[in-house]
Design an enzyme around this catalytic site. Structure first.
Site, mmCIF file in Angstrom:
data_model
loop_
_atom_site.group_PDB
_atom_site.id
_atom_site.type_symbol
_atom_site.label_atom_id
_atom_site.label_comp_id
_atom_site.label_asym_id
_atom_site.label_seq_id
_atom_site.Cartn_x
_atom_site.Cartn_y
_atom_site.Cartn_z
ATOM 1 C CG ASN A 30 -3.867 11.137 -6.126
ATOM 2 O OD1 ASN A 30 -3.308 11.301 -7.022
ATOM 3 N ND2 ASN A 30 -4.784 10.112 -6.176
ATOM 4 C CD GLU A 41 -4.321 4.402 -1.963
ATOM 5 O OE1 GLU A 41 -4.653 4.708 -0.695
ATOM 6 O OE2 GLU A 41 -5.042 4.409 -2.957
ATOM 7 C CG ASP A 46 -3.467 8.619 -12.952
ATOM 8 O OD1 ASP A 46 -4.109 8.316 -11.986
ATOM 9 O OD2 ASP A 46 -4.476 9.106 -13.848
ATOM 10 C CG ASP A 87 -1.818 1.369 0.952
ATOM 11 O OD1 ASP A 87 -1.527 2.146 1.859
ATOM 12 O OD2 ASP A 87 -2.865 1.092 0.440
#
Length: 743
Positions: A619, A655, A628, A611
């Site tokens: 983000n 993620e 991305d 993770d």
């Protein structure tokens, strides 16, 4: 049925800030029997290209069908100038408009005045607590709120005859990790410090961490206070003294003001609401018997229940033989609270105040009995909160497991059945799924209801004008209470929208829900398009065969084209579109296959769950395009870390990544996990919002077992997920491993 006019509420997200405002709006409107429709788009003029199409939902607002508009302007228009925001709102003329959090020309604006509460906070520290050496942690340079709070800090320091030391002014940029660094540097050069005033709660949390890390205590050595009373930081230890932003009351005032404009013809005018100082333990011990701060109106029902409970507490506190009966009632009451995770601090503060009040009234001879009962009640509260967190975590895991079913269908009827089960699992009891008659880059003019539950009216599948939101026979759904309207789209293609009442329990992920529904619709449409292509191709083959009398040669061509189409479909179904590694569906198939093989040969099978640490903050800070790109590079790093083509690397969701390691014991699995950590470190992807380092890191859970009869692959996933959770709890950016006994 004739359309009933409602109030339109325009918001960008359903985060805690927006939810508090909307709850206040709903309370004011429902008191007068006025319904509301909440249009959920995203920030106007956002740099996130993928979210821009969400704002097309605002175009479905028909002024003829609404009484007025309440816009959460501070968040919806965060990227617009005042002139741009006013120009955008002209599309809804002549409806009366109320703006929340930002002044807007021609509208009533409901604004917050932070200055009185900031001044009260400063005087509490200096006058009541006697602190003389104060530091300030500002937020973002140029931010209006941060500058206003700093200005009051400086004014009160000078008014009280204290020395303003510029070296005690820090910049934490509203981030816990940066506040930690700033606080650490300050303490290393100057220890003559009584209190730290932070411009928000997140920085206060970072300051507390830094003080504790250096062996100091809060508040005994240094007091720390924040601002906002953010829900995410209600559980900071010690409880944080802060300034509560009255978002519920702000929303409630917006609802009342709009009704005055609509029903009484009142002119537009601005209102200011002052936040409230909330004194807790982080600035010094709370004196027994001191008054607790007034809670938000959103917790009115909680306070009424508490009053009865605390009266019983007072009656039995000095009678140990009656403690157990009270604790049973206390536990049963808490278990019935569906929003306990959000109400926790109200129960905690209320109980603390009750114990102090009863202890003071009972006298020294009964103080031990009162404190014993209070401690037992506090322990029950903490245990139930932990249980709720565990339940929500399991619900999230189960939702992730259900999602692949939406992508394994090839007919509309099958998809709708799968969607019905998924929405029910997500806690939606009242909803209407509306799909457009055609899927285009803008919402189509006509639509139809394809799925509904908990409705007052029978579902009408007939075509209707999209701006009516629902067919004429179902307009009653818009006249009762409040409905949320979320768009369903992927990239440039609109599929429809979901009208619904959010669930009343747990944390509701509006973004995740709509993303999953949209992706499922896109997947089915692509599957049907490929099937249609294959069927048309077969028909062309038959016609051409009859015409050219070359049946064998033409059929071979058609079969080859069909195989290629099916291969393309198979590839699309098992590859993640962003990272180009295997997706969740491929992972499930590979794991099942490996499980059967290892069960047959009694060999060890290992699984790694990764993770990305603090990826949401990445983000939010860098934007989704950078996010991305980060995921793509991480996927490549994981692919380099495995040993051979037999190992499976897949994107597990968001993620999270997962790796299947066939015929691998715990030693081999640990080596792969360590290679992953090394490869990720070598990427050196800058992450200024990380709370544990300057670059992107990952937390890893490693699980190993030998499949046995009666076991399932989900046990291996669950084992790895437990390890991943432990890695996060231990501070992230680390590996936790577990081996199931019997290997």
């Amino acid at each position: 049925m004739k359309a009933v006019k409602s109030v339109a509420v325009l918001t960008d997200y359903l985060y805690p800030y927006q939810n508090s405002l909307i709850a206040g709006i709903q309370h004011a409107l429902e008191h007068h029997g006025v319904p509301s429709t909440i249009f959920v788009g995203r920030n106007l003029k956002t740099s996130n290209v993928g979210a821009l199409r969400a704002n097309d939902i605002y175009d479905l607002l028909d002024p003829e069908r609404h009484l007025g508009i309440i816009v959460l302007a501070a968040s919806v228009g965060v990227h617009l100038s005042d002139a741009e925001l006013s120009e955008w709102m002209k599309a809804y003329h002549p409806l009366p408009v109320v703006s929340i959090g930002r002044k807007m020309e021609g509208a009533s604006s409901i604004l917050l005045d932070n200055r009185p509460a900031m001044r009260e906070l400063m005087k509490h520290l200096i006058v009541q607590r006697g602190y003389r050496h104060l530091a300030f942690m500002r937020g973002l340079p140029g931010n209006h709120d941060s500058e206003e709070r700093e200005r009051v800090f400086r004014q009160v320091i000078l008014e009280q005859g204290l020395v303003l030391d510029e070296s005690m002014i820090m910049t934490g940029r509203y981030a816990s990790s940066l506040a930690f660094q700033e606080m650490t540097r300050l303490l290393q050069r100057a220890r003559e410090l009584d209190a730290v005033v932070c411009a928000n709660d997140e920085m206060a949390e970072g300051a507390i961490q830094a003080i504790t890390a250096l062996g100091l205590r809060v508040p005994q050595d240094i007091a720390v206070v924040g601002f906002d009373d953010s829900e995410e930081f209600k559980h900071v230890v010690p409880p944080l003294t802060t300034v509560r932003q009255p978002f519920f009351e702000q929303g409630e005032e917006a609802g009342r003001r709009l009704l005055e404009m609509v029903l009484e013809g009142a002119a537009a005018q601005d209102s200011f609401i002052s936040p409230q100082l909330v004194v807790r333990e982080s600035c010094g011990s709370v004196q027994m018997g001191s008054a607790l701060p007034q809670q938000s109106e959103v917790f009115r029902g909680v306070l009424e229940i508490q009053q009865d409970l605390f009266e019983q507490f007072e009656q039995v506190a000095t009678c140990p033989d009656k403690h157990q009966a009270f604790l049973t009632l206390w536990k049963d009451t808490l278990l019935r609270r569906v929003h306990l995770d959000q109400e926790f601090f109200v129960w905690r503060d209320g109980l603390s105040g009750c114990v102090q009040r009863v202890g003071l009234a009972s006298g020294p001879e009964h103080l031990a009995e009162v404190l014993k009962l209070g401690f037992a009640a506090q322990s029950i509260l903490a245990s139930i909160l932990q249980m709720l967190h565990s339940r929500n975590h399991l619900l999230g895991i189960n939702s992730t497991k259900m999602a692949p079913e939406l992508f394994a269908v090839d007919r509309h009827d099958d998809l709708f059945r799968a969607l019905q089960g998924y929405l029910e699992h997500m806690g939606l009891r009242h909803y209407m799924l509306v799909l457009y008659e055609s899927y285009e880059s803008t919402p189509a003019p006509y639509a139809h209801v394809t799925l509904a539950a908990g409705t007052l009216c029978h579902m009408d599948v007939g075509v209707f004008s999209t701006r009516e939101l629902l067919p004429e026979s179902m307009q009653e759904e818009l006249s009762c209470g409040s409905l949320v309207m979320s768009p369903l789209f992927v990239n440039e293609v609109h599929y429809g929208y979901l009208l619904y009442e959010p669930p009343s329990w747990g944390r509701f992920d509006e973004e995740g829900l709509c993303h999953t529904l949209s992706q499922a619709l896109q997947q089915l449409e692509q599957t049907l398009a490929l099937r249609s292509y294959a069927e048309n191709l077969e028909l062309q083959v038959q016609v051409r065969t009859r015409e050219l009398k070359a049946e064998v040669a033409e059929r071979m061509k058609a079969e080859q084209a069909l195989r290629e189409a099916n291969a393309e479909l198979q590839r699309f179904a098992f590859l993640d579109g962003l990272t180009q590694i295997y997706n969740r569906a491929a992972f499930n198939e590979h794991l099942q296959s490996q499980w059967v093989n290892h069960l047959r040969h009694n060999r060890a099978l290992s699984l790694i769950l990764c993770d990305v640490d603090f990826f949401k903050k990445y983000n939010d800070h860098y934007g989704h395009l950078k996010g991305d790109e980060c995921l793509k590079r991480l996927a490549q790093a994981l692919a380099r870390s495995v040993r051979n083509r037999g190992d499976t690397v897949a994107r597990y969701g968001g993620e999270e990544f997962v790796i299947i390691l066939p015929e691998t014991d715990e030693t081999g699995a640990l080596l792969v996990a360590e290679r992953i950590q090394h490869e990720v470190q070598q990427l050196q992807i800058l992450h200024e919002r990380s709370e544990i380092g300057a670059s992107i890191t990952v937390s890893i859970g490693v699980a190993t077992l030998v499949p046995q009869a009666g076991m399932s692959p989900e046990e291996l996933i669950h084992l790895a997920d437990q390890c991943l959770y432990q890695a996060k709890q231990a501070g992230r950016a680390r590996i936790m491993q577990q081996v199931m006994t019997g290997i």
